[in-house]
Scaffold this motif. Sequence first.
Motif, PDB file in Angstrom:
ATOM      1  N   ARG A 188       0.841  -1.208   0.000  1.00 34.45           N
ATOM      2  CA  ARG A 188       0.000   0.000   0.000  1.00 34.45           C
ATOM      3  C   ARG A 188       0.876   1.258   0.000  1.00 34.45           C
ATOM      4  N   ASP A 212      -6.669  -0.608  -3.974  1.00 30.25           N
ATOM      5  CA  ASP A 212      -7.184  -1.800  -3.284  1.00 30.25           C
ATOM      6  C   ASP A 212      -7.034  -3.039  -4.150  1.00 30.25           C
ATOM      7  N   ASP A 213      -7.492  -2.890  -5.389  1.00 31.07           N
ATOM      8  CA  ASP A 213      -7.499  -4.015  -6.309  1.00 31.07           C
ATOM      9  C   ASP A 213      -6.077  -4.484  -6.631  1.00 31.07           C
ATOM     10  N   GLU A 222      -4.545  -6.367  -3.716  1.00 27.51           N
ATOM     11  CA  GLU A 222      -5.080  -7.737  -3.690  1.00 27.51           C
ATOM     12  C   GLU A 222      -4.366  -8.606  -4.730  1.00 27.51           C
ATOM     13  N   HIS A 270     -12.705 -10.006  -0.501  1.00 25.40           N
ATOM     14  CA  HIS A 270     -11.986 -11.252  -0.283  1.00 25.40           C
ATOM     15  C   HIS A 270     -10.926 -10.985   0.777  1.00 25.40           C
ATOM     16  N   ARG A 315     -10.324  -7.508   1.594  1.00 24.93           N
ATOM     17  CA  ARG A 315      -9.850  -6.611   0.531  1.00 24.93           C
ATOM     18  C   ARG A 315     -10.795  -6.688  -0.664  1.00 24.93           C
ATOM     19  N   LEU A 316     -10.842  -5.559  -1.395  1.00 25.00           N
ATOM     20  CA  LEU A 316     -11.744  -5.478  -2.546  1.00 25.00           C
ATOM     21  C   LEU A 316     -11.145  -6.229  -3.736  1.00 25.00           C
ATOM     22  N   ARG A 317     -11.990  -7.025  -4.380  1.00 32.60           N
ATOM     23  CA  ARG A 317     -11.528  -7.736  -5.580  1.00 32.60           C
ATOM     24  C   ARG A 317     -12.501  -7.374  -6.711  1.00 32.60           C
TER      25      ARG A 317
END
Lengths: 323, 108
Positions: free
Chosen positions: A9, A25-26, A29, B67, B70-72
Amino acid sequence: MSPLEERYRRLLAWLPEPARSRWADDMTETYLQVETADDPEYAEFGSPSLTDRLDVARLALSLRLGAPGASVRAVATGQTVRLVAVAGTVALASQALLGLFSTAWLHGRLPFIDAPDLGDRLLWGPANAVHTVVSALTVVLAVCAVRGLAATRPLAVVVLIGQLVPAVVSVIRPLELLFQLTIAVPLVAAALMPPGRPMHRPLWLVPIPLVASVSLAALGPGEPPEWTWGLFDPVVQWALLTVVAGAVLLLRRGRARGPAELAVAVLALATVPALASRWPYDTPPGYATVVVLATLAAAATAVATGAVGLRALRALPVVPADH
Amino acid sequence: MDVRPLTEPTFFVLAALADQPRHGYGVIGEVQGLSGGRVTLRVGTLYGVLDRLVAEGQVALDREEVHAGRLRRYFRLTDAGRLALETEVARQEANARAARARLAVRPA
């Protein structure tokens, strides 16, 4: 949140808004999945690799220069970089064409024009060959930049290396390197330039080769007056062109300001190191005066257009340009 | 519509989304599989391509799932994206046919 996620991050904080809010965020991930963050030890002690850092830095740079998804302000910054690249490479290409023309003339390669009789003084070696190739590539680079082709970036890097390396190797006085600093500015801009559509009717570029062509007058019969010699210096010509362009931009009314003013400011500022490298020359009489006056005018232009351009750019919103 | 040939990452991202919506990691894995392991997309490269494709209307957000806190995000191909991919596939097939025809002619 694991320490690894925190590190990713922090890395993604390099991305400018609004892309950061949209993707951070994506992307975090996805990074964690790619890096198998299910491993608890790696999630505790792992950190983004150098490749990840370079990858994010490249994305951040392209977004700051107006890549799709960037903000309105970033798009304007990208336009500034493109204007610097286009105008600067056209100026370099104009000089390169004159150099190629002179080389062809000296070697008797021009039809209908006799070569001067230089006897054994006409030398040709590897350095001349490299310079000729780099000149030809500079002309191609300017065409690519005007057309907005993706080939502009790698070609700019090649020309930059071709210009700088021989100069650094052969330089006698460090002061001469200031000229390389000036020509590096448009070449670096071309190396960063986002690809785009061809310039629509770029008539504003026409004065650049026209002004450069006055140097041909020096080849004509009879010597021009000594006080005009400074005007045959390409750096002085570039500085005076930026002064005229800056004046035209600041005097016009009713049009949006920003990229054009900033581009003129960058180009005017870029001429200052090369002009400064000429200050010590005191012959012919009047040359130094012309150079100093050109330096002052270029610096004043850079300050005036830079202030107007920056203010206009800061007034732009940081919202996606696509919306 | 833009008729320039697609870059390899763009081509494979569109191809990866052709059969079903996928999230970022899913796209990276699918591209690796489709290219026989030859193309490994970096995450930054993927999102640069996705940003451009979303801006051009060739890819759209399908849905979002949470998920592990966290955003997926899942992306899908739009009609414009499908058309761009079909155009590129047709172009590559035509090139391949022309080259194969030349290869069939053995020099005397």
